[in-house]
Design a protein around this motif. Structure first.
Motif, PDB file in Angstrom:
ATOM      1  N   SER A 194      62.079  57.901  18.100  1.00  0.00           N
ATOM      2  CA  SER A 194      62.136  56.550  18.652  1.00  0.00           C
ATOM      3  C   SER A 194      63.038  56.471  19.873  1.00  0.00           C
ATOM      4  O   SER A 194      62.744  55.753  20.833  1.00  0.00           O
ATOM      5  CB  SER A 194      62.611  55.566  17.575  1.00  0.00           C
ATOM      6  OG  SER A 194      63.904  55.934  17.107  1.00  0.00           O
ATOM      7  N   SER A 195      64.157  57.206  19.851  1.00  0.00           N
ATOM      8  CA  SER A 195      65.080  57.151  20.980  1.00  0.00           C
ATOM      9  C   SER A 195      64.457  57.755  22.234  1.00  0.00           C
ATOM     10  O   SER A 195      64.627  57.231  23.341  1.00  0.00           O
ATOM     11  CB  SER A 195      66.384  57.885  20.642  1.00  0.00           C
ATOM     12  OG  SER A 195      66.119  59.245  20.319  1.00  0.00           O
ATOM     13  N   ARG A 222      61.261  57.874  22.850  1.00  0.00           N
ATOM     14  CA  ARG A 222      60.228  56.940  23.284  1.00  0.00           C
ATOM     15  C   ARG A 222      60.842  55.747  24.014  1.00  0.00           C
ATOM     16  O   ARG A 222      60.315  55.273  25.018  1.00  0.00           O
ATOM     17  CB  ARG A 222      59.428  56.470  22.065  1.00  0.00           C
ATOM     18  CG  ARG A 222      58.196  55.651  22.418  1.00  0.00           C
ATOM     19  CD  ARG A 222      57.448  55.200  21.165  1.00  0.00           C
ATOM     20  NE  ARG A 222      57.065  56.349  20.349  1.00  0.00           N
ATOM     21  CZ  ARG A 222      57.569  56.617  19.159  1.00  0.00           C
ATOM     22  NH1 ARG A 222      58.497  55.820  18.627  1.00  0.00           N
ATOM     23  NH2 ARG A 222      57.181  57.660  18.471  1.00  0.00           N
ATOM     24  N   GLU A 223      61.979  55.285  23.500  1.00  0.00           N
ATOM     25  CA  GLU A 223      62.621  54.122  24.111  1.00  0.00           C
ATOM     26  C   GLU A 223      63.083  54.411  25.538  1.00  0.00           C
ATOM     27  O   GLU A 223      63.067  53.530  26.393  1.00  0.00           O
ATOM     28  CB  GLU A 223      63.804  53.667  23.262  1.00  0.00           C
ATOM     29  CG  GLU A 223      64.455  52.386  23.750  1.00  0.00           C
ATOM     30  CD  GLU A 223      65.473  51.843  22.760  1.00  0.00           C
ATOM     31  OE1 GLU A 223      66.168  50.885  23.132  1.00  0.00           O
ATOM     32  OE2 GLU A 223      65.545  52.370  21.637  1.00  0.00           O
ATOM     33  N   VAL A 274      70.446  56.105  22.372  1.00  0.00           N
ATOM     34  CA  VAL A 274      69.638  57.020  23.194  1.00  0.00           C
ATOM     35  C   VAL A 274      70.509  58.014  23.964  1.00  0.00           C
ATOM     36  O   VAL A 274      70.007  58.765  24.783  1.00  0.00           O
ATOM     37  CB  VAL A 274      68.761  56.234  24.200  1.00  0.00           C
ATOM     38  CG1 VAL A 274      67.688  55.440  23.483  1.00  0.00           C
ATOM     39  CG2 VAL A 274      69.621  55.330  25.082  1.00  0.00           C
ATOM     40  N   GLU A 285      61.539  51.386  27.789  1.00  0.00           N
ATOM     41  CA  GLU A 285      62.434  50.375  28.343  1.00  0.00           C
ATOM     42  C   GLU A 285      62.611  50.593  29.846  1.00  0.00           C
ATOM     43  O   GLU A 285      62.911  51.701  30.289  1.00  0.00           O
ATOM     44  CB  GLU A 285      63.796  50.436  27.637  1.00  0.00           C
ATOM     45  CG  GLU A 285      63.741  50.116  26.148  1.00  0.00           C
ATOM     46  CD  GLU A 285      63.408  48.655  25.895  1.00  0.00           C
ATOM     47  OE1 GLU A 285      63.652  47.830  26.797  1.00  0.00           O
ATOM     48  OE2 GLU A 285      62.906  48.342  24.800  1.00  0.00           O
TER      49      GLU A 285
END
Length: 507
Positions: free
Chosen positions: A311-312, A314-315, A438, A319
């Motif tokens: 998830s990190s 991807r973020e 992240v 973002e």
């Protein structure tokens, strides 16, 4: 990160008496992050020694990065019959007319008779290792932000790198050896990232520059010890070099497991509230005792979502603020990496003895750490990086048009000093630019961009054999142009690590 709504209490709201920093004044915490920053502020031998132990992982990282320079080189040889000439190619000579100067087992090239196999085959182990670094940076590093955390990923990565290096000493052929070097590279990819992130998260902002520079220095020191170990084992099998550099980090992993704690901020972020408070207590027992009465009476509201291991990562690319920052940092890292490693690889272009110029370059690295630390403490990040990259580029271009001599060497060393300092500042700046969830992934991606810059160096240096000024001209233009990206990044001097900020307003 989600913040409290207007109808709910803040994550933490406590009032304590800060007897050390502001006697008589109440200190108010509106978040767990603020409490951590207050507890770890100021110098403490406890936190410093823990961060030093974490940073020592860089020592083993540096050794494994360059071990192929000593295990996979072609030894010198001599003629044993009149049918042989020292000026001949070894591949054109008959068997028995020549012999190695050292026992064949001192190098993989001589032990497996690879001297005539071509550069692709002989460089395969080193290529596999760095390709593993690229793969590992994508697969593993983001786990330090999600499911594993900094400490577990550091230990697992170090064990993977070290155990693969240990097993490499038992390789029976080039293909097994290259495969193990790939696995070792996968493990190595996350070690430096986890070490610098964890070490800087367990100290206050006033000590992060010092801790970061010490970690980078330890990595260089590990690299500097490798030639000494190789020299002592120069007449022994290349396998002993792997054994001597793989067993100590395995022991280190067990020590780190028991003596190093996880980042309190990461534990809290992932919903491990009791573990986070316990980790904070162990880091700063004196200050924690002042806030403990308030902690027990407060409800810490934190909803732990299902953790996606990637998830990190991807973020970072979803973002807008994160994508903008990481792309700018990758551009800077690409240029800095190309020059940082390229100048070490292209020293023969200076026209002096190869070993002398390598030694001079290594000596230049050492004062760059002190310079970087002083600059980080006193100056803003953006002007530092812009000045260092521009200075390195200009000096490299000057070096390109000097044919040889003292001035050329002086220009090259000065350019290398600037880019070494820029490399150090860039890593600390990256840690400061990204929030907790992240940070590990962002720092890892920066290191991958640096490696991408390095991959172009061999081709560029080879091309400069026909165009004598090409290498340093490209180095200069690359680091100057890539360094301009720092203009579009936010300044972070004096800012606490951004863990619960609205990052959309920063770019």
């Amino acid at each position: 990160m989600a913040s409290s709504d207007s109808n709910s209490a803040p994550l933490l709201l406590a009032t304590v008496r800060d007897t050390e920093e502001a006697p008589g004044d109440a200190v108010r915490f509106d978040s767990f992050d603020e409490m951590v920053e207050w507890c770890v502020s100021g110098f403490s031998w406890r936190r410093f020694l823990k961060s030093l132990l974490v940073s020592f992982a860089w020592f083993f990282d540096g050794q494994q990065a360059c071990i192929s320079d000593f295990t996979d080189t072609e030894p010198s040889w001599h003629c044993t019959s009149s049918a042989c000439s020292a000026s001949s190619s070894i591949c054109s000579l008959q068997d028995g007319s020549w012999a190695w100067d050292t026992p064949s087992y001192t190098s993989t090239i001589s032990e497996w008779a690879l001297e005539c196999s071509g550069s692709f085959i002989t460089s395969l182990p080193a290529t596999s290792f760095y390709f593993g670094c690229l793969v590992g940076g994508v697969i593993l590093s983001t786990l330090g932000d999600s499911s594993l955390g900094r400490k577990k990923l550091l230990i697992i990565s170090c064990l993977v790198m070290s155990f693969a290096a240990f097993v490499s000493s038992f390789s029976i052929n080039l293909w097994m050896y290259s495969s193990l070097r790939f696995v070792s590279g996968v493990g190595r990819a996350s070690i430096g990232t986890c070490a610098i992130v964890l070490a800087t998260e367990i100290v206050g902002k006033d000590s992060r520059g010092l801790v970061g520079m010490i970690g980078l220095f330890i990595g260089t020191f590990g690299l500097l010890t490798l030639p000494g170990i190789a020299y002592l084992l120069r007449n022994a099998s290349w396998r002993f070099l792997y054994l001597s550099t793989s067993i100590p980090p395995i022991i280190y992993c067990f020590l780190a497991f028991f003596l190093v704690g996880e980042s309190p901020k990461w534990l809290f972020l992932r919903g491990h509230k009791l573990e986070a408070l316990d980790a904070l207590r162990k880091l700063s027992p004196e200050k924690y005792s002042q806030v403990e009465p308030f902690v027990s009476s407060l409800m810490i509201k934190h909803n732990e979502a299902n953790i996606d291991p990637y998830s990190s990562l991807r973020e970072l690319f979803i973002e807008r603020w994160a994508l903008a920052r990481i792309m700018k940092l990758m551009a800077i890292g690409f240029g800095v990496g190309m020059v940082y490693y390229g100048m070490l690889l292209g020293v023969e272009d200076l026209g002096l003895d190869k070993y002398l110029t390598v030694t001079l370059n290594v000596i230049v690295v050492l004062p760059s750490y002190l310079t970087s630390y002083l600059l980080i403490q006193k100056c803003h990040r953006r002007p530092i990086l812009l000045t260092l990259t521009t200075g390195s580029g200009a000096l490299s271009i000057i070096c390109a048009f000097l044919r040889s001599g003292t001035l050329k060497v002086a220009a090259e060393l000065s350019s290398f000093f600037c880019v070494c300092s820029a490399y150090n500042v860039l890593l600390i700046y990256t840690v400061e630019l990204f929030p907790l969830w992240v940070r590990n992934s962002a720092t890892s991606i920066l290191r991958q961009a640096i490696i991408l810059g390095v991959l172009l160096d061999p081709t560029l240096i080879s091309a400069s054999q026909n165009i004598w000024y090409l290498t340093y001209l490209v180095f200069g233009l690359a680091v100057m142009c890539c360094g301009l990206a720092v203009i579009f990044l936010p300044e972070m001097k004096g800012v606490s690590l951004a863990d619960n900020l609205d990052m959309d307003n920063g770019d």
